[in-house]
Write an enzyme that holds these catalytic residues in place. Structure first.
Site, PDB file in Angstrom:
ATOM      1  N   GLY A 256       5.013   2.425   1.191  1.00  0.00           N
ATOM      2  CA  GLY A 256       6.015   3.141   0.342  1.00  0.00           C
ATOM      3  C   GLY A 256       5.711   2.886  -1.326  1.00  0.00           C
ATOM      4  O   GLY A 256       6.566   3.238  -1.926  1.00  0.00           O
TER       5      GLY A 256
ATOM      6  N   SER B 273       0.834  -1.098   0.067  1.00  0.00           N
ATOM      7  CA  SER B 273       0.057  -0.142   0.275  1.00  0.00           C
ATOM      8  C   SER B 273       0.790   1.349   0.019  1.00  0.00           C
ATOM      9  O   SER B 273       1.998   1.072   0.039  1.00  0.00           O
ATOM     10  CB  SER B 273      -0.846   0.140   1.260  1.00  0.00           C
ATOM     11  OG  SER B 273      -0.099   0.282   2.322  1.00  0.00           O
ATOM     12  N   LYS B 274       0.091   2.530  -0.345  1.00  0.00           N
ATOM     13  CA  LYS B 274       0.915   3.693  -0.205  1.00  0.00           C
ATOM     14  C   LYS B 274       1.664   3.907   1.030  1.00  0.00           C
ATOM     15  O   LYS B 274       2.861   4.463   1.142  1.00  0.00           O
ATOM     16  CB  LYS B 274      -0.074   4.700  -0.453  1.00  0.00           C
ATOM     17  CG  LYS B 274       0.399   5.985  -0.925  1.00  0.00           C
ATOM     18  CD  LYS B 274       0.145   6.351  -2.197  1.00  0.00           C
ATOM     19  CE  LYS B 274       0.773   7.594  -2.806  1.00  0.00           C
ATOM     20  NZ  LYS B 274       0.770   7.944  -3.910  1.00  0.00           N
ATOM     21  N   ARG B 275       1.155   3.274   2.054  1.00  0.00           N
ATOM     22  CA  ARG B 275       1.712   3.676   3.437  1.00  0.00           C
ATOM     23  C   ARG B 275       3.052   2.784   3.703  1.00  0.00           C
ATOM     24  O   ARG B 275       4.033   3.341   4.366  1.00  0.00           O
ATOM     25  CB  ARG B 275       0.739   3.257   4.545  1.00  0.00           C
ATOM     26  CG  ARG B 275       0.166   4.337   5.216  1.00  0.00           C
ATOM     27  CD  ARG B 275      -0.641   4.182   6.266  1.00  0.00           C
ATOM     28  NE  ARG B 275       0.190   3.464   7.374  1.00  0.00           N
ATOM     29  CZ  ARG B 275      -0.471   2.535   8.297  1.00  0.00           C
ATOM     30  NH1 ARG B 275      -1.578   2.002   8.195  1.00  0.00           N
ATOM     31  NH2 ARG B 275       0.435   1.721   9.031  1.00  0.00           N
TER      32      ARG B 275
END
Ligand code: GLU
Length: 484
Positions: A257, A253-255
């Site tokens: 990276g 996920s975006k979190r």
């Protein structure tokens, strides 16, 4: 090691969203295999799912590949003799190939409405079985006119009983033919499905190896049957392990990276750090080496060393690799690479001065966008508005002489210094002894007054670079502010 003949490989993303670093890993592995074998790396854009297209996605894909240093040899930007490389520009090609299979009986027309298909799906779900099209439209009594909207379906043959292949990563894989559904090859709007366009293009573009994410394993038997229906040989398949978040979560996920290569470059991650890191997501050379140059990767990359088990995307590791490459880089190269990252005020200072500042922070720099935060005090007087100065001044370690008295004494002492590192150190140590304070206490006071920060590069080195005039001015300013 046997030399492989030049491979023709392709990276075939769908422009349905922005391409994050986890997905570009497939592009990198293809590029490495092309370079390792002296072959060709093709970019093909699979844009047949018109409903899911995202504006600019093609541009972003091209930009990302270029930013990573793996620009395609052939593709929408580069051209090439196997083009066009956008599937939406190849509709005639798919149509004529579909006609051939229609004639041979490998494809058949299907007029079923979405309502009918939905009902079949619901029934299958209720019965707890996988949906399979019931071949209603194969029966001639159910045929409609050729001009009525319809799709073309692939008729899964009776034999062979199993469809298998030797995957270069996963080993021998096979599917029972009875598990396969008569999938759609050409849609009613004239667009091919992923399966059909993918196979036609892999053949016409003379693709020798397909390196793609292993979510496509279940599609591969369909592709192999299509190759066979055309009388073509299939390429070598190499299905790459999934890339997961650091907590072993299924999807990156975006979190974790999962941003685009461009975003990493904008933060000052070096392309070679990204490449080395991405290469390790599912590949290793069997040693404990942590960082590889692009040349080393090209030389060492083989399909045999691609792993089957999921790879873990660990942003901290990427940042560590980046910091290590920055630390080991010659200062002049670092100056060149950091050009875009200096704080605005830095531009009015000489190159020599910037080089000295850079040298002092090189050790701590993990990515180049940290440069303004780490170096701003070299170019701008601290405003002491963040409370660091007050906090230090009120620390219990300052008694008699007080914090401001120490600053004033330091200013007096430094007035006649030549500001060489040696003299700064000797004089300030002597001053601490004269004042009967711990050297560390005096140095902390001088550090926060001259830089505005509690943590900065080595004190004497910093003072030397800042120079006498600036240091004396700031010592005075800090003392004045506190005495007000
Ligand atoms: N268009 C597919 C994707 O988006 C390509 C899969 C393949 O490489 O065959 O990943």
């Amino acid at each position: 090691m046997p030399m492989s003949s030049p491979a023709r490989v392709r990276f075939a993303p769908s422009p349905t969203g922005y391409l994050h670093v986890g997905s570009i890993r497939s592009g990198l592995f293809n590029w490495l295999w092309a370079r390792h074998t002296g072959g060709v790396f093709v970019l093909r854009i699979e844009d047949t799912d018109r409903a899911r297209l995202v504006d600019d996605a093609v541009e972003q894909i091209n930009d990302s590949l270029e930013a990573l240093g793996i620009a395609p040899d052939e593709g929408p930007r580069q051209g090439g003799k196997y083009g066009p490389y956008l599937q939406s520009e190849r509709l005639d090609i798919y149509k004529s190939h579909a006609d051939k299979l229609l004639e041979s009986g490998a494809l058949y027309r299907c007029w079923c409405t979405s309502e009918r298909l939905d009902a079949l799906r619901t029934a299958a779900q209720k019965a707890g079985v996988a949906f399979k099209y019931d071949r209603f439209c194969i029966k001639s009594e159910n045929h409609k006119s050729e001009s009525d909207p319809h799709v073309l379906r692939f008729k899964i043959p009776e034999t062979p009983a199993v469809v298998g292949w030797d995957d270069a990563v996963r080993g021998h894989l096979e599917f029972k033919i009875t598990e396969l559904d008569d999938f759609v090859a050409l849609k009613s709007d004239g667009y091919p499905t992923y399966h059909f366009a993918n196979v036609v293009d892999d053949h016409l573009m003379e693709i020798s190896h397909v390196l793609r994410a292993d979510e496509w394993v279940p599609s591969t038997p369909k592709h192999i049957l299509l190759f066979a229906a055309f009388g073509w040989n299939e390429p070598v398949y190499a299905h790459l392990p999934p890339v997961q978040g650091p907590d072993g979560k299924k999807k990156l996920s975006k979190r974790d990276g999962a941003q685009s290569v461009g975003e990493y470059i904008d933060e000052g991650y070096l392309p070679e750090a990204l490449m080395s890191f991405l290469a390790s997501l599912g590949w290793n050379d069997g040693t404990t080496q942590e960082i590889y140059s692009p040349e080393e990767l090209i030389q060492k990359f083989t399909l045999e060393r691609i792993q089957k088990s999921p790879a873990m995307f660990d942003l901290e590791r990427l940042t560590w690799i980046n910091g290590k490459l920055i630390r080991e880089m010659p200062l002049e190269s670092l100056l060149e690479r950091s050009e875009a990252f200096w704080p605005p005020d830095a531009r009015t200072f000489s190159l020599e001065y910037r080089l000295q500042a850079l040298e002092l922070v090189q050790e701590r720099l993990k990515f180049l966008a940290e440069l303004p935060e780490l170096t701003d005090f070299f170019f701008t007087d601290p405003t002491y508005t963040d409370g660091a100065l007050e906090a230090e001044a009120h620390s219990s370690r300052y008694g008699s002489p007080s914090f401001t008295q120490q600053l004033d004494k330091a200013r007096d002492a430094l007035k006649s210094s030549d500001f060489s590192i040696e003299q700064l150190e000797t004089w300030l140590r002597q001053l601490a002894a004269d004042l009967d304070v711990k050297p560390g206490t005096l140095f902390s006071a001088i550090r926060v007054a001259t830089t505005g920060k509690k943590a900065a590069p080595g004190l004497f080195e910093t003072l030397r670079v800042l120079g006498r005039e600036i240091c004396l001015k700031r010592l005075q300013a800090a003392s004045d502010l506190l005495n007000r």
